[in-house]
Design an enzyme around this catalytic site. Structure first.
Site, PDB file in Angstrom:
ATOM      1  CE1 TYR A  70     -11.486  -4.892  -0.575  1.00 29.30           C
ATOM      2  CE2 TYR A  70     -12.332  -3.156  -2.004  1.00 29.30           C
ATOM      3  CZ  TYR A  70     -12.321  -3.806  -0.778  1.00 29.30           C
ATOM      4  OH  TYR A  70     -13.133  -3.368   0.228  1.00 29.30           O
ATOM      5  CG  HIS A 113      -7.052  -5.055   4.652  1.00 32.44           C
ATOM      6  ND1 HIS A 113      -7.895  -4.514   5.585  1.00 32.44           N
ATOM      7  CD2 HIS A 113      -6.011  -4.201   4.543  1.00 32.44           C
ATOM      8  CE1 HIS A 113      -7.383  -3.387   6.023  1.00 32.44           C
ATOM      9  NE2 HIS A 113      -6.244  -3.168   5.411  1.00 32.44           N
ATOM     10  CE  LYS A 121      -8.803   0.427   4.018  1.00 32.08           C
ATOM     11  NZ  LYS A 121      -8.844  -1.056   4.028  1.00 32.08           N
TER      12      LYS A 121
END
Lengths: 351, 351
Positions: free
Chosen positions: A286, A297, A328
Site C-alpha cells: 500500500y 486497494h 495489481k
C-alpha cells in the site's frame, strides 16, 4: 508469380534478387538491402514469405528447392520454431519487426533481444524502435540478471504466445508513520503478540492485525516475525531484535533475511508491505495509507528472490496472471549479496 | 463472576468445577464431562474462555494464577498458536468445534485432523460432524499422502486464515472422438507440426492449434509433444511414438512421463486436456467438447505431481486463488510409481 530465394547457408541468410528490394524491403519491411535490388532475409523472414506464398521457393547450396514445409524442417537458425511463431504473430497483428542485429538495424538493441519491433505503421528504415523483444519457449529458464527493459514473448507447448512487458519499477509511497516506544510484546512460535499498543500502531502505521475486531481503543495486535523484527530494531516493541530475527531464520531459513531486507526497504520508502500469502506472494503493498479505516486497494504484489535466481516461465505466467486478475502489478524484488534490491515489474501485454 | 480452572499439566487439560458442565459444555459445547458437574477443557478451549472473560483464571500445578496472556505465553500444547486462532475464528462465526480426539468425541476423525467442526446449531453431543479440520501454519509443508477429505485451514504469517475444501475429484467427460490414420507430421524442436490432417482432428477432437486461422478445410496443426506422443501411440500421425517421448524427456525430464500419464488418463476418460500454461498449470480441461467452434468454458486446472510430492501452503494458495479467479476448480493429479493417478481438488471455502 512469386520470386525464388537462394539460401546462403554459411551466412545464414536467404538472398532474393529481381525487384525484391522494392517488393519486400521498402514496402513491407523484410530483410536488408544488398547491392542493386537484391536483399538478404533472415530465415524467419524467408519462412514467413514462403508461408504466405510471396516467395515461391528457396534453393539451397546443393540446388534443392525448398518449400515452406521442407525449409522449416531444416530448423534454419537458433530457436527457429519459437522465433518464427512470434514473428508471424506480430506480422499478423500488423507490426513490422527485424532481427535485433546488424545489418538489419544500424543500432540494434543489445542483451538477449531477438527482434526490434517498430511502432505501428513504421519500418526498419524509420529509425524508431517501439521495443526490444526477447522470445523463449515455456521450458526455457531465465536467469534474473537477463531481465531487461522490453518485451518477453513466451511460446507455450501448444504454440500460444504470451507477451510480458518487463520494466524497472521502483516502489515509493507516502505512508510515513511514527512509532511508539517499547510496547510489551511476546514471541510465540512464529508470530508476535503486541499487548495493547497505541491504536495508531495499527490504525495509521498498519502493523499487525487485531486479535479481535477493531472495537477496542488499544487492540492487542498479532504481528508477523517480519513486522516484529522491524519494530524491535526501531525500539517500538520490547523484544530483542536479534532474538526475533533468529526465530525468523529458524522457521524460514535464509529466506527470512531476504524478505526482511525487502520489508525494511519498502518501509523506508514509505510503502506499507503486508503479507501476500493469499496471493501466493511475499507481500502486497500500500503506497498511501492514511488510515486502515480508509484503506485503498493494494497496488503491487511483490515476490522476493535472491539476485542469482533463475525464473521458470510457467511460474512467471502464474504470478503475472494472478496479479492481473486482482488488479495489481507483479513486482520481483531481487536481493543482492550486499543487501541492494533490484525491482522489476512484469505485466501482460497485448501487442 | 467467572470460574477458575485448574491446569492439569500432565493430562494437558484444564478442569473446571462448579456449574461448568451446564454453563460451558451443555449449552456452549466446550470440553467433555467428568464426574459430577466438572468438565475438562483442551488448552485451546480454556484459552478461548479466558480470552472472552468467561473463565477468570487458570491455576497451574505450582499454584500460579494464569490470565489469558500468561496462559498463552506457555504455548500449552502442540501447534497451540495456530490452533487457537482457528478455534477462535470458527467460534466467532458461530460454529462449535471439538478437538479431534477422544473423549471429546466418541468417534473422532482420523488422519491429521485437529478438530471436528459441527453443523451450524449443533454441538459435540449431537452425533453429527460437518467436517474434519486440519490446521497448519503457512510454513508447514504438507506431504501429498496426508491429503484427506475435509477442510484445511492455513494460518498465514499475519494470522489471517484461509480455508480449503479438500476432496477427491475424479474427472470424467463425454469428449469422445475418432482419430485419423497416420497423418504426415514433423517433429521440430519441442513441438510437432501435423500437415493438413482432416479438419475433425482439430475441430471435433481438439488436438493442436492451427498454424493460421480456421479458414482452411485442412488446417496445418501445431501439436504439443504430449498431444503428439498420444496421437503417435494411436497411429494417428506418422511419427514413432518412442521418438516423440524421447524428445519429451530430453526437453522436460521425467516430468514429461508423468504429464503424459495424466494426459492419457484424461483422454481415456473422454476429457480433453489442453495446456494450462497461461494459468501456470499443466492442463486446463474440457469435459464436453462437441466442437471447437462451440467450445464451452474449461472446468478444471490440473497440476501434475509425483505421488511423493510435498506441497508448500503458499503454492497451494497461489494455485487455488488463481483457479477461483478464472472460475475453474484446481485439481492435483498425483502420479504413483505404477502409473496410477490420484485426483484431489482444493477449493476456497468460507465457513
Amino acid at each position: 508469380m512469386g520470386l525464388e530465394g537462394r539460401f546462403d547457408e554459411a551466412a545464414g541468410v536467404v538472398r532474393v534478387g529481381d525487384d525484391a528490394r522494392q517488393r519486400y524491403h521498402d514496402s513491407r519491411g523484410y530483410g536488408y538491402p544488398l547491392e542493386g535490388n537484391e536483399i538478404a532475409l533472415a530465415p524467419v523472414e524467408a519462412a514467413h514469405l514462403l508461408f504466405r506464398g510471396d516467395l515461391e521457393a528457396v534453393v539451397d547450396d546443393g540446388g534443392e528447392r525448398l518449400d515452406f514445409r521442407t525449409f522449416v524442417a531444416r530448423e534454419p537458425g537458433r530457436k527457429f520454431g519459437v522465433r518464427f511463431l512470434v514473428y508471424a504473430d506480430l506480422r499478423s497483428r500488423g507490426f513490422y519487426l527485424s532481427p535485433a542485429a546488424e545489418p538489419w538495424l544500424a543500432d540494434p538493441p543489445g542483451g538477449e533481444a531477438d527482434f526490434a519491433v517498430f511502432p505501428r505503421g513504421k519500418g526498419p528504415g524509420d529509425g524508431e524502435v517501439e521495443y526490444a523483444l526477447r522470445v523463449i519457449g515455456e521450458r526455457t529458464d531465465i536467469p534474473a540478471d537477463e531481465l531487461a527493459d522490453g518485451v518477453l514473448a513466451v511460446v507455450d507447448e501448444e504454440s500460444d504466445i504470451t507477451y510480458f512487458d518487463v520494466s524497472r519499477r521502483e516502489p515509493s509511497g507516502t505512508s510515513e508513520a511514527s512509532l511508539p516506544d517499547r510496547c510489551e510484546a511476546d514471541l510465540l512460535a512464529d508470530r508476535v503478540v503486541v499487548w495493547e499498543p497505541p491504536l495508531d500502531l495499527y490504525e495509521s502505521a498498519f502493523y499487525g492485525q487485531p486479535l479481535e475486531g477493531r472495537e477496542y481503543e488499544r487492540p492487542t495486535l498479532q504481528c508477523s516475525l517480519l513486522e516484529a523484527a522491524y519494530l524491535a530494531a526501531r525500539g517500538a516493541i520490547d523484544l530483542d531484535p536479534e532474538t526475533v530475527r533468529e526465530r525468523g531464520r529458524s522457521v524460514e531459513g535464509e529466506r527470512f533475511d531476504r524478505r526482511l531486507t525487502v520489508y525494511t526497504t519498502l518501509r523506508e520508502r514509505d510503502v506499507v508491505p503486508k503479507t501476500g500469502y493469499k496471493f501466493g506472494a511475499d507481500f502486497r503493498t500500500y503506497a498511501d495509507v492514511e488510515s486502515v479505516e480508509n484503506l485503498g486497494h493494494s497496488e503491487l504484489l511483490v515476490r522476493v528472490h535472491p539476485a542469482g535466481y533463475v525464473f521458470e516461465p510457467r511460474d512467471l505466467a502464474l504470478d503475472v496472471r494472478l496479479a492481473h486478475g486482482v488488479r495489481k502489478t507483479m513486482v520481483f524484488a531481487l536481493v543482492g549479496e550486499s543487501g541492494g534490491v533490484d525491482w522489476w515489474s512484469l505485466e501482460r501485454l497485448t501487442p
